[in-house]
Design an enzyme around this catalytic site. Structure first.
Site, short mmCIF file in Angstrom:
data_model
loop_
_atom_site.label_atom_id
_atom_site.label_comp_id
_atom_site.label_asym_id
_atom_site.label_seq_id
_atom_site.Cartn_x
_atom_site.Cartn_y
_atom_site.Cartn_z
N ASP A 57 48.78 35.51 -53.92
CA ASP A 57 49.38 35.33 -55.24
C ASP A 57 49.92 36.69 -55.68
O ASP A 57 49.14 37.61 -55.96
CB ASP A 57 48.31 34.82 -56.22
CG ASP A 57 48.85 34.65 -57.63
OD1 ASP A 57 50.01 35.05 -57.90
OD2 ASP A 57 48.11 34.14 -58.49
N ARG A 142 71.07 31.79 -68.00
CA ARG A 142 70.18 32.51 -67.10
C ARG A 142 69.80 33.85 -67.72
O ARG A 142 69.71 34.87 -67.02
CB ARG A 142 70.85 32.72 -65.72
CG ARG A 142 70.99 31.46 -64.90
CD ARG A 142 69.66 30.96 -64.37
NE ARG A 142 69.78 29.70 -63.65
CZ ARG A 142 69.64 28.50 -64.21
NH1 ARG A 142 69.37 28.36 -65.50
NH2 ARG A 142 69.75 27.41 -63.47
N TYR A 145 66.33 35.24 -66.42
CA TYR A 145 66.44 35.37 -64.96
C TYR A 145 67.37 36.53 -64.58
O TYR A 145 67.01 37.41 -63.80
CB TYR A 145 66.97 34.05 -64.38
CG TYR A 145 67.07 34.04 -62.88
CD1 TYR A 145 65.93 34.02 -62.09
CD2 TYR A 145 68.32 34.03 -62.24
CE1 TYR A 145 66.03 33.99 -60.71
CE2 TYR A 145 68.42 33.98 -60.87
CZ TYR A 145 67.26 33.96 -60.10
OH TYR A 145 67.35 33.94 -58.74
N LYS A 149 66.49 39.96 -62.54
CA LYS A 149 67.08 40.24 -61.22
C LYS A 149 67.92 41.53 -61.25
O LYS A 149 68.08 42.19 -60.22
CB LYS A 149 67.91 39.04 -60.75
CG LYS A 149 67.06 37.81 -60.40
CD LYS A 149 66.06 38.06 -59.28
CE LYS A 149 65.39 36.79 -58.79
NZ LYS A 149 64.37 37.03 -57.75
N SER A 182 63.35 24.35 -55.23
CA SER A 182 63.42 24.63 -56.67
C SER A 182 64.84 24.41 -57.19
O SER A 182 65.02 24.07 -58.36
CB SER A 182 62.93 26.04 -56.99
OG SER A 182 63.87 27.01 -56.62
N ARG A 186 66.03 22.21 -60.44
CA ARG A 186 66.96 22.67 -61.49
C ARG A 186 68.12 21.69 -61.65
O ARG A 186 68.60 21.45 -62.76
CB ARG A 186 67.48 24.08 -61.16
CG ARG A 186 66.44 25.17 -61.32
CD ARG A 186 67.04 26.56 -61.22
NE ARG A 186 67.49 26.96 -59.90
CZ ARG A 186 66.70 27.38 -58.91
NH1 ARG A 186 65.40 27.43 -59.08
NH2 ARG A 186 67.19 27.75 -57.75
P1 NAD Z 1 61.74 28.16 -54.29
O1 NAD Z 1 61.98 28.60 -55.69
O2 NAD Z 1 62.04 26.74 -53.96
O3 NAD Z 1 60.25 28.49 -53.87
C1 NAD Z 1 59.55 29.51 -54.50
C2 NAD Z 1 58.22 29.71 -53.80
O4 NAD Z 1 57.54 30.75 -54.53
C3 NAD Z 1 57.29 28.50 -53.80
O5 NAD Z 1 56.83 28.24 -52.49
C4 NAD Z 1 56.15 28.95 -54.72
O6 NAD Z 1 54.88 28.40 -54.36
C5 NAD Z 1 56.17 30.45 -54.53
N1 NAD Z 1 55.48 31.17 -55.61
C6 NAD Z 1 55.52 30.91 -56.94
N2 NAD Z 1 54.69 31.73 -57.60
C7 NAD Z 1 54.13 32.55 -56.67
C8 NAD Z 1 53.17 33.60 -56.73
N3 NAD Z 1 52.62 33.96 -57.91
N4 NAD Z 1 52.80 34.21 -55.59
C9 NAD Z 1 53.34 33.84 -54.40
N5 NAD Z 1 54.25 32.84 -54.27
C10 NAD Z 1 54.63 32.20 -55.40
O7 NAD Z 1 62.53 29.12 -53.29
P2 NAD Z 1 64.03 29.71 -53.36
O8 NAD Z 1 64.88 28.90 -54.28
O9 NAD Z 1 64.43 29.91 -51.96
O10 NAD Z 1 63.83 31.12 -54.11
C11 NAD Z 1 63.25 32.23 -53.47
C12 NAD Z 1 63.75 33.49 -54.12
O11 NAD Z 1 65.17 33.56 -54.00
C13 NAD Z 1 63.45 33.63 -55.61
O12 NAD Z 1 63.16 34.99 -55.92
C14 NAD Z 1 64.76 33.22 -56.25
O13 NAD Z 1 64.94 33.77 -57.53
C15 NAD Z 1 65.74 33.80 -55.26
N6 NAD Z 1 67.07 33.20 -55.32
C16 NAD Z 1 67.23 31.86 -55.14
C17 NAD Z 1 68.49 31.30 -55.22
C18 NAD Z 1 68.71 29.81 -55.05
O14 NAD Z 1 69.79 29.33 -55.41
N7 NAD Z 1 67.77 29.06 -54.47
C19 NAD Z 1 69.61 32.12 -55.49
C20 NAD Z 1 69.41 33.49 -55.66
C21 NAD Z 1 68.14 34.01 -55.57
#
Ligand code: NAD
Length: 247
Positions: A57, A142, A145, A149, A182, A186
């Site tokens: 975590d 956003r 967020y 970032k 995720s 959304r």
């Molecule tokens: P996701 O959001 O679907 O999954 C997130 C994962 O984070 C989950 O498995 C969850 O259990 C884990 N998590 C949550 N709280 C946690 C904690 N306290 N400790 C450890 N793990 C924890 O995955 P995603 O959409 O691929 O996003 C991953 C990263 O990429 C994030 O930082 C997100 O902001 C970034 N991102 C995503 C996108 C997108 O469009 N999906 C775009 C730009 C950036």
């Protein structure tokens, strides 16, 4: 030769989405990958000869210390992050505090735990997950967020400059919209406001001039590059991978 042979890698938020795709891509390239997440159930089917999974975590300092000690990584991929919806007027203190803890402070926790070992061995690569929605570009609804970032980009540059002569590189990744569990959540949430899931998806696709959403594997390819010695001449940079969104 495999591009990450001999490297030990720790990934946060590796149970799904970009974290999972990156853990598997780095394992395919010969790294010993410690794939961690707070969700033990979602980690259960992440199976690969070069992958070891355990619960970490990133919001818990003890969990971070124990996990990083177990992995003793050459490469740290800080992937954990959460997307809040809303404008500056919608944001609450609780959302702000949660987002800064998970999206920013947790990366500091992980870096502080992993860096001493990297320095001892004389090298390391840190990859932080930022977003195109940051100081690169503003995205609607956003506010929290994008603010967190943007902070990730600042943190990346700070770490990079302090350790540039010690063999440590620190870069961050700024994706546009990427397929992930995720993102599906959304889209369903936005769908309720804009007349359905399909309309919500259309809006997300439209903002990227390539006319589609990225796959997690496309982002993982950039993670592999930044983790590997191929990227040895880049540090302190936001690496934008957004289908032309900010272009
Ligand atoms: P996701 O959001 O679907 O999954 C997130 C994962 O984070 C989950 O498995 C969850 O259990 C884990 N998590 C949550 N709280 C946690 C904690 N306290 N400790 C450890 N793990 C924890 O995955 P995603 O959409 O691929 O996003 C991953 C990263 O990429 C994030 O930082 C997100 O902001 C970034 N991102 C995503 C996108 C997108 O469009 N999906 C775009 C730009 C950036």
């Amino acid at each position: 030769r495999q591009r990450l042979a001999g490297k030990r890698v720790i990934v946060t938020a590796a149970a799904q989405g970009i974290g999972r795709a990156s853990a598997l891509a780095m394992a395919d390239e010969g790294a010993k990958v410690f794939a961690t997440d707070v969700n033990a159930d979602a980690l259960a089917d992440l199976i690969h000869d070069n992958v070891e999974t355990f619960v970490l975590d990133v919001r818990d300092g003890v969990s971070v210390k124990d996990g990083v000690a177990r992995a003793n990584p050459d490469v740290l991929f800080n992937c954990a992050g959460f997307v809040h919806h809303g404008t500056v007027l919608d944001a609450t203190d609780a959302e702000w505090d949660f987002a800064f803890d998970l999206n920013v402070r947790a990366m500091w926790r992980m870096i502080q735990a992993a860096l001493p070992g990297m320095l001892e061995r004389g090298g390391g690569s840190i990859v932080n997950m930022s977003s195109a929605c940051s100081s690169i570009i503003g995205a609607p609804n956003r506010f929290i967020y994008g603010t967190t970032k943007a902070a990730v980009i600042g943190m990346t540059k700070s770490v990079a400059v302090d350790y540039i002569t010690k063999g440590i590189r620190c870069n961050c990744i700024c994706p546009g919209t990427v397929e992930s569990p995720s993102l599906e959540d959304r889209l369903h949430a936005l769908g309720k406001q804009v007349g359905g899931y399909e309309e919500a998806k259309k809006q997300f696709v439209a903002r990227q001039p390539m006319g589609r959403i990225a796959t997690a594997d496309e982002i993982a390819a950039l993670v592999v590059y930044l983790a590997s010695d191929e990227s040895g001449f880049t540090t302190g940079q936001p690496h934008i991978i957004d289908g032309g969104w900010s272009g």
